[in-house]
Design a protein around this motif. Structure first.
Motif, PDB file in Angstrom:
ATOM      1  N   TRP A   1     -21.892 -15.851  36.696  1.00 55.36           N
ATOM      2  CA  TRP A   1     -21.209 -15.527  35.064  1.00 55.36           C
ATOM      3  C   TRP A   1     -20.220 -15.205  34.656  1.00 55.36           C
ATOM      4  O   TRP A   1     -19.517 -13.828  34.335  1.00 55.36           O
ATOM      5  CB  TRP A   1     -22.283 -14.350  35.507  1.00 55.36           C
ATOM      6  CG  TRP A   1     -23.636 -14.019  36.428  1.00 55.36           C
ATOM      7  CD1 TRP A   1     -24.570 -14.461  36.264  1.00 55.36           C
ATOM      8  CD2 TRP A   1     -24.067 -12.404  36.119  1.00 55.36           C
ATOM      9  NE1 TRP A   1     -25.936 -14.426  37.096  1.00 55.36           N
ATOM     10  CE2 TRP A   1     -25.541 -12.975  37.289  1.00 55.36           C
ATOM     11  CE3 TRP A   1     -24.194 -11.157  36.558  1.00 55.36           C
ATOM     12  CZ2 TRP A   1     -26.603 -12.059  37.735  1.00 55.36           C
ATOM     13  CZ3 TRP A   1     -24.552 -10.179  37.418  1.00 55.36           C
ATOM     14  CH2 TRP A   1     -25.978 -10.498  37.447  1.00 55.36           C
ATOM     15  N   HIS A   2     -19.678 -15.896  34.043  1.00 60.90           N
ATOM     16  CA  HIS A   2     -18.465 -16.593  33.353  1.00 60.90           C
ATOM     17  C   HIS A   2     -18.729 -17.011  31.497  1.00 60.90           C
ATOM     18  O   HIS A   2     -17.783 -16.642  30.698  1.00 60.90           O
ATOM     19  CB  HIS A   2     -17.652 -17.472  33.575  1.00 60.90           C
ATOM     20  CG  HIS A   2     -18.591 -18.755  34.012  1.00 60.90           C
ATOM     21  ND1 HIS A   2     -18.029 -20.162  32.656  1.00 60.90           N
ATOM     22  CD2 HIS A   2     -19.487 -18.669  35.096  1.00 60.90           C
ATOM     23  CE1 HIS A   2     -18.672 -20.963  33.310  1.00 60.90           C
ATOM     24  NE2 HIS A   2     -20.103 -20.753  34.825  1.00 60.90           N
ATOM     25  N   ALA A   3     -19.710 -17.393  31.462  1.00 62.55           N
ATOM     26  CA  ALA A   3     -20.094 -18.057  29.965  1.00 62.55           C
ATOM     27  C   ALA A   3     -20.591 -17.054  29.216  1.00 62.55           C
ATOM     28  O   ALA A   3     -20.558 -16.968  28.177  1.00 62.55           O
ATOM     29  CB  ALA A   3     -20.651 -19.541  29.899  1.00 62.55           C
TER      30      ALA A   3
ATOM     31  N   ILE B   1     -13.339 -23.531  31.175  1.00 61.73           N
ATOM     32  CA  ILE B   1     -12.332 -23.002  31.828  1.00 61.73           C
ATOM     33  C   ILE B   1     -11.968 -21.727  31.036  1.00 61.73           C
ATOM     34  O   ILE B   1     -12.215 -22.002  29.580  1.00 61.73           O
ATOM     35  CB  ILE B   1     -10.809 -24.626  31.214  1.00 61.73           C
ATOM     36  CG1 ILE B   1     -10.996 -25.513  31.631  1.00 61.73           C
ATOM     37  CG2 ILE B   1      -9.589 -23.457  31.292  1.00 61.73           C
ATOM     38  CD1 ILE B   1     -10.673 -25.142  33.621  1.00 61.73           C
ATOM     39  N   HIS B   2     -11.261 -20.598  31.484  1.00 65.27           N
ATOM     40  CA  HIS B   2     -11.457 -19.610  30.968  1.00 65.27           C
ATOM     41  C   HIS B   2     -10.012 -19.152  31.185  1.00 65.27           C
ATOM     42  O   HIS B   2      -8.978 -19.425  32.109  1.00 65.27           O
ATOM     43  CB  HIS B   2     -12.441 -18.511  31.469  1.00 65.27           C
ATOM     44  CG  HIS B   2     -13.498 -18.875  31.957  1.00 65.27           C
ATOM     45  ND1 HIS B   2     -14.594 -18.411  31.036  1.00 65.27           N
ATOM     46  CD2 HIS B   2     -14.466 -19.294  32.349  1.00 65.27           C
ATOM     47  CE1 HIS B   2     -15.877 -18.486  30.558  1.00 65.27           C
ATOM     48  NE2 HIS B   2     -15.777 -19.775  31.942  1.00 65.27           N
ATOM     49  N   PHE B   3      -9.685 -17.974  30.251  1.00 69.62           N
ATOM     50  CA  PHE B   3      -8.357 -17.053  31.040  1.00 69.62           C
ATOM     51  C   PHE B   3      -9.185 -15.623  31.186  1.00 69.62           C
ATOM     52  O   PHE B   3     -10.382 -14.848  30.800  1.00 69.62           O
ATOM     53  CB  PHE B   3      -7.343 -17.225  29.959  1.00 69.62           C
ATOM     54  CG  PHE B   3      -7.555 -16.496  28.338  1.00 69.62           C
ATOM     55  CD1 PHE B   3      -7.899 -15.258  28.334  1.00 69.62           C
ATOM     56  CD2 PHE B   3      -7.067 -17.061  27.482  1.00 69.62           C
ATOM     57  CE1 PHE B   3      -8.017 -14.928  26.504  1.00 69.62           C
ATOM     58  CE2 PHE B   3      -7.287 -16.874  26.127  1.00 69.62           C
ATOM     59  CZ  PHE B   3      -8.136 -15.294  26.278  1.00 69.62           C
TER      60      PHE B   3
ATOM     61  N   TRP C   1     -12.153 -16.545  22.602  1.00 70.08           N
ATOM     62  CA  TRP C   1     -10.810 -17.098  22.526  1.00 70.08           C
ATOM     63  C   TRP C   1     -10.484 -18.153  23.985  1.00 70.08           C
ATOM     64  O   TRP C   1      -8.691 -18.288  23.292  1.00 70.08           O
ATOM     65  CB  TRP C   1      -9.925 -16.447  22.163  1.00 70.08           C
ATOM     66  CG  TRP C   1     -10.746 -16.432  20.223  1.00 70.08           C
ATOM     67  CD1 TRP C   1     -10.089 -16.425  19.209  1.00 70.08           C
ATOM     68  CD2 TRP C   1     -11.288 -14.736  19.857  1.00 70.08           C
ATOM     69  NE1 TRP C   1     -11.070 -16.282  18.387  1.00 70.08           N
ATOM     70  CE2 TRP C   1     -11.752 -15.586  18.993  1.00 70.08           C
ATOM     71  CE3 TRP C   1     -12.236 -14.000  20.754  1.00 70.08           C
ATOM     72  CZ2 TRP C   1     -12.546 -14.271  17.867  1.00 70.08           C
ATOM     73  CZ3 TRP C   1     -12.616 -13.064  20.286  1.00 70.08           C
ATOM     74  CH2 TRP C   1     -12.624 -13.155  18.881  1.00 70.08           C
ATOM     75  N   ASP C   2     -10.915 -17.892  24.453  1.00 71.38           N
ATOM     76  CA  ASP C   2     -10.267 -18.180  25.849  1.00 71.38           C
ATOM     77  C   ASP C   2     -10.279 -20.179  25.675  1.00 71.38           C
ATOM     78  O   ASP C   2     -11.590 -20.422  25.590  1.00 71.38           O
ATOM     79  CB  ASP C   2     -10.121 -17.935  26.991  1.00 71.38           C
ATOM     80  CG  ASP C   2     -12.185 -17.307  27.233  1.00 71.38           C
ATOM     81  OD1 ASP C   2     -12.598 -17.259  26.621  1.00 71.38           O
ATOM     82  OD2 ASP C   2     -12.326 -17.612  28.868  1.00 71.38           O
ATOM     83  N   PRO C   3     -10.365 -20.779  26.909  1.00 71.82           N
ATOM     84  CA  PRO C   3      -8.435 -20.730  27.240  1.00 71.82           C
ATOM     85  C   PRO C   3      -7.120 -20.243  25.963  1.00 71.82           C
ATOM     86  O   PRO C   3      -6.190 -20.148  26.005  1.00 71.82           O
ATOM     87  CB  PRO C   3      -8.286 -22.058  28.034  1.00 71.82           C
ATOM     88  CG  PRO C   3      -8.947 -22.404  27.625  1.00 71.82           C
ATOM     89  CD  PRO C   3      -9.921 -22.020  26.773  1.00 71.82           C
TER      90      PRO C   3
ATOM     91  N   GLY D   1     -13.592 -25.737  26.776  1.00 72.87           N
ATOM     92  CA  GLY D   1     -13.117 -23.885  26.966  1.00 72.87           C
ATOM     93  C   GLY D   1     -13.641 -23.466  26.582  1.00 72.87           C
ATOM     94  O   GLY D   1     -15.248 -23.257  26.021  1.00 72.87           O
ATOM     95  N   HIS D   2     -14.363 -22.037  27.020  1.00 66.60           N
ATOM     96  CA  HIS D   2     -14.627 -21.007  26.661  1.00 66.60           C
ATOM     97  C   HIS D   2     -15.024 -20.691  25.317  1.00 66.60           C
ATOM     98  O   HIS D   2     -16.500 -20.934  24.223  1.00 66.60           O
ATOM     99  CB  HIS D   2     -14.774 -19.749  27.355  1.00 66.60           C
ATOM    100  CG  HIS D   2     -15.758 -18.518  27.950  1.00 66.60           C
ATOM    101  ND1 HIS D   2     -15.946 -17.118  28.640  1.00 66.60           N
ATOM    102  CD2 HIS D   2     -17.044 -18.651  27.561  1.00 66.60           C
ATOM    103  CE1 HIS D   2     -16.744 -16.994  27.700  1.00 66.60           C
ATOM    104  NE2 HIS D   2     -17.473 -17.335  27.406  1.00 66.60           N
ATOM    105  N   ASP D   3     -14.433 -20.843  24.586  1.00 62.57           N
ATOM    106  CA  ASP D   3     -14.156 -21.205  23.062  1.00 62.57           C
ATOM    107  C   ASP D   3     -14.624 -22.504  22.154  1.00 62.57           C
ATOM    108  O   ASP D   3     -15.123 -22.524  21.335  1.00 62.57           O
ATOM    109  CB  ASP D   3     -12.337 -21.007  22.188  1.00 62.57           C
ATOM    110  CG  ASP D   3     -11.807 -21.852  23.313  1.00 62.57           C
ATOM    111  OD1 ASP D   3     -11.937 -22.819  24.223  1.00 62.57           O
ATOM    112  OD2 ASP D   3      -9.918 -21.587  22.712  1.00 62.57           O
TER     113      ASP D   3
END
Ligand code: ZN
Length: 285
Positions: free
Chosen positions: A89-91, A43-45, A193-195, A183-185
């Motif tokens: 390509w999100h992480a 999960i990202h923002f 720092w997302d979400p 979370g990505h965090d």
């Protein structure tokens, strides 16, 4: 079970709301097909203005190149940007236990949100200067982005957006057997720092994975008569820290797939140790 009023489903790696496909704005940046089926959801923002603006960002060759499978907007509407059989390509630089580089192992949901806000007098702005009516004041679990020790402002997530994200996550868990939502965090600590603290990850996990709710009464009992191993991580490959006797009580801190991070309650009714147990061998009071 989940009563959200919005039902999403997946057919042939595409997302449907009811019987209609959700809007598809294809990203230019993907890493081809997954070589192993993804079992993790990240999960990202977005750190951006809207789902559409982020979807367009994923199509702009002037950008360094990033993408995600789905974006959920503040009004709950959803855009898909890549088939679910495709690596996005999100992480970036990321790690979860022994898995290095989550792009090849994870599906992704971006949630439209400005994230960390700037305080201007008694008001809050996004990093681009957009005024945010109300901020959630919180300290990030990995430390604040600016290093400050006191709580800072984060854009709240509207409930309608959370409901959509939950429904989409449920569809992905159902279709692909996702066992873990992070979370990505959680996987790029100190870099992302997302979400963030405005996002209730425990509630999402509890709603998506159902049964043992993390919210509400989360004290459980060890049931096997010959005891249950408390392990250092969520899997039998992790060392057993101790053998918890039958009737030991534990408080659930977090869920990852079939595994529960727990706090072991001692004979004085106070927490005395933490570790992981398999959810099959614990039961409610
Ligand atoms: Zn992210």
């Amino acid at each position: 079970m989940l009563e959200l009023g919005v039902t999403y489903s997946v057919r042939r790696d595409l997302l449907y709301k009811g019987t209609a496909r959700v809007e598809f704005v294809e990203t230019l940046f993907t890493g081809g097909r997954f070589l192993v089926p993804p079992k993790i959801l990240v999960i990202h923002f977005t750190y951006g203005a809207s789902a559409r603006s982020s979807a367009n960002w994923f199509r702009d060759r002037k950008n360094p190149g990033s993408s995600a499978h789905v974006i959920v907007d503040r009004d709950g509407s959803v855009v898909q940007c890549a088939d679910f059989n495709t690596v996005c390509w999100h992480a970036g630089k990321s790690r979860l236990r022994d898995i290095i580089g989550l792009n090849e192992h994870a599906l992704s949901i971006e949630i439209a949100n400005w994230g960390y806000l700037r305080q201007v007098g008694d008001r809050w702005n996004s990093h681009t200067g957009v005024a945010i009516a109300k901020a959630t004041l919180a300290t990030h679990k990995n430390g604040n982005p600016d290093g400050s020790p006191s709580p800072c402002g984060w854009e709240p997530y509207p409930e309608v957006q959370i409901l959509s994200a939950t429904a989409v996550a449920t569809a992905l868990v159902t279709e692909y057997g996702i066992t873990e939502i992070v979370g990505h965090d959680d996987i790029s600590k100190g870099r992302k720092w997302d979400p963030g603290p405005a996002f209730d990850m425990l509630r999402l996990r509890a709603r998506v994975f159902g049964d043992r709710g993390i919210s509400g009464d989360n004290r459980l009992r060890i049931t096997p008569s010959d005891g249950l191993n408390l392990r250092a991580g969520p899997g039998t490959q992790y060392i057993a820290l101790e053998l918890l006797p039958v009737d030991t009580m534990v408080d659930v801190l977090q869920r990852e797939g079939q595994w529960l991070s727990v706090s072991v309650i001692g004979s004085n009714s106070k927490p005395r140790a933490t570790g992981w147990v398999h959810s099959h061998y614990v039961d409610g009071e």
